[in-house]
Design a protein around this motif. Structure first.
Motif: not given
Length: 529
Positions: A492-518
């Motif tokens: 139930n981790l928040k999106v920004y927490e998952i971004a941090e745990k998986t090495g992304f620089s911030d939640a915005y960049y994480f969401s952008s890469v996630f949507k572009r690929n998934i």
């Protein structure tokens, strides 16, 4: 049933009788008794003794002194101490000198029988281990001639470290390391009309014996080691402190060859290479020795040719003088030339040599030079050929045959280096993948990964894409996204927490890469589960 020699050494006759009686009842022992250490030494000098039951305190010579004497004389018996003194220092000294056990008197008949059974078992084990060690030692001795020839092959084809050479020297009981070294190639042939019935021209056993005799005779004047390598050719490595060692070897051999040829009804020829200053240069002196050997006049019963006698570059034509310079330049630059380019240059020079239609000797000389450069590159990659290509090249009977042998060596070298390079590229790509899968949650990129691996980032990026069809960043993001999807499913981790745990620089960049690929945002992905 095996019988074991048992010596009972105790100044108390009752103890000696008690143990003797039990040993006779058990059987399997030849029994000797002694009432002092001096008497025990006399028995040990005359009879085969496998086990000793020994008292510590005795007149004339105590048990500890007897143990010391036994070990000094190499008497490897199984010893059990039977003493009336419960003192730690006695026990410590007895065990130090090899006693198997330290037991206290008095002992019952049952204890003595158990003691004798244990002693017999220990003797049986010792005999078994000794026989096995002797068998292994014998097998190792039988293998040493093979290992010696393998060692010589490695001296020719690999730059062994001084420590590696010293270890093999000690193991094989040879001496190689000296300030200066030189190599001689020797051909020994049976005389056609000998007086030794049944001796064939290529009788390897007779040639071996003649070679060992030559080694022994030379060994009286110089430090030499003989190796049996290719067919009828023997190789001698001489070592010493003189810079003109090659000339010393030539002078010494010249005095021996005529005598050996006459006494043994043989033809014997030798080629001698230049003096070198390290085992790493052995290949050059060996090649020169083979080349010089092939220049010997076989019409004579004996002959010695030094490489200087047959190589006179200043008397050759302009084209060949240019070739000499080209070869020197290529040898000097080989270390910084890539494998493919080096192979192309070697082939180009080989073609030139073949097209010039030189005589056999000069063809062998230049092809040997090319072979040494090719083998030096293998050497730098720590690879070893199973055969000795230099011998095949210098033994050619026509220029065409020599060129074909050299061409095969260059092709083999190129193929081995290409395979090695591809394996290295594959290993680097695998290491890069493992680093990404281990450190994906950290702030890493191409620069950081390349620094860990000790290669440039451009080189790593190139080989990684060639091996995986992905860029390093694409692969890194794919690994991070796979872990992110798992966290979105299982936590139930928040999106920004998952971004941090998986090495992304911030939640915005994480969401952008996630949507572009998934194809959907992280939140949409979680809601769709």
């Amino acid at each position: 049933m095996d019988t074991y020699g048992l010596m009972i050494c105790d100044d108390e006759w009752m103890i000696r009788e008690q143990i003797t009686r039990s040993a006779r009842e058990m059987g399997g022992f030849t029994i000797y008794t002694a009432d002092s250490g001096l008497a025990a030494l006399e028995i040990l000098a005359q009879y085969p003794v496998d086990g000793v039951i020994l008292d510590v305190r005795m007149p004339e010579m105590d048990g500890i002194t007897l143990l010391q004497q036994m070990r000094a004389q190499g008497k490897d018996c199984v010893v059990i101490i039977l003493s009336g003194h419960d003192e730690f220092e006695y026990a410590r000294q007895c065990l130090h000198y090899g006693a198997a056990e330290y037991l206290l008197k008095p002992v019952t008949d049952l204890e003595i029988k158990n003691l004798l059974a244990d002693l017999k078992e220990r003797i049986q084990r010792k005999r078994f281990y000794t026989e096995m060690l002797q068998e292994y030692s014998q097998k190792l001795d039988e293998m040493k001639p093979i290992l010696k020839e393998q060692f010589f092959r490695e001296l020719l084809q690999k730059s062994l470290s001084e420590e590696e050479v010293r270890q093999m020297e000690a193991f094989l009981d040879v001496r190689i390391l000296f300030p200066y070294l030189t190599v001689a190639a020797v051909r020994i042939q049976m005389a056609e009309q000998g007086t030794r019935e049944g001796v064939q021209e290529r009788d390897s056993r007779w040639r071996y014996a003649a070679g060992k005799l030559l080694e022994a005779q030379l060994g009286e004047k110089l430090n030499v080691t003989l190796f049996h390598m290719e067919g009828e050719i023997l190789t001698i490595i001489a070592g010493g402190t003189a810079e003109n060692l090659d000339m010393e070897l030539a002078d010494t051999m010249e005095k021996l060859l005529d005598t050996m040829a006459e006494d043994l009804f043989i033809h014997i020829y030798a080629g001698i290479g230049n003096t070198i200053s390290s085992p790493g240069q052995m290949r050059n002196s060996y090649t020169q020795a083979l080349y010089a050997l092939n220049s010997c006049d076989v019409e004579q019963d004996t002959g010695i040719v030094h490489i200087r006698d047959v190589v006179e570059e200043e008397n050759c034509g302009n084209d060949v003088q240019d070739l000499c310079g080209t070869l020197r330049e290529l040898a000097a630059s080989a270390a910084v030339t890539n494998n493919q380019e080096l192979a192309q240059k070697l082939k180009m020079i080989l073609n030139f040599v073949c097209e010039k239609e030189m005589d056999l000797d000069r063809t062998i000389y230049y092809c040997s030079y090319l072979a040494v450069i090719a083998l030096d590159r293998l050497d730098s990659q720590r690879k070893l050929l199973k055969q000795n290509p230099l011998h095949e090249i210098v033994s050619g009977t026509t220029p065409e045959e020599v060129c074909r042998s050299t061409g095969r060596l260059i092709e083999t070298t190129s193929r081995m280096l290409a395979v090695d390079k591809q394996n290295r590229i594959r290993r680097l790509a695998d290491i890069c993948r493992r680093i990404i899968e281990r450190d994906y949650s950290k702030k890493i990129g191409v620069m950081e990964i390349a620094a860990q691996m000790g290669v440039s980032s451009n080189y790593l990026s190139t080989i990684f894409r060639r091996e995986t069809q992905y860029s390093i960043n694409e692969y890194l993001n794919a690994v991070r996204l796979n872990h992110a999807k798992k966290l979105l499913r299982d936590t139930n981790l928040k999106v920004y927490e998952i971004a941090e745990k998986t090495g992304f620089s911030d939640a915005y960049y994480f969401s952008s890469v996630f949507k572009r690929n998934i194809g959907v945002t992280p939140s949409e992905y979680r809601n769709s589960l």
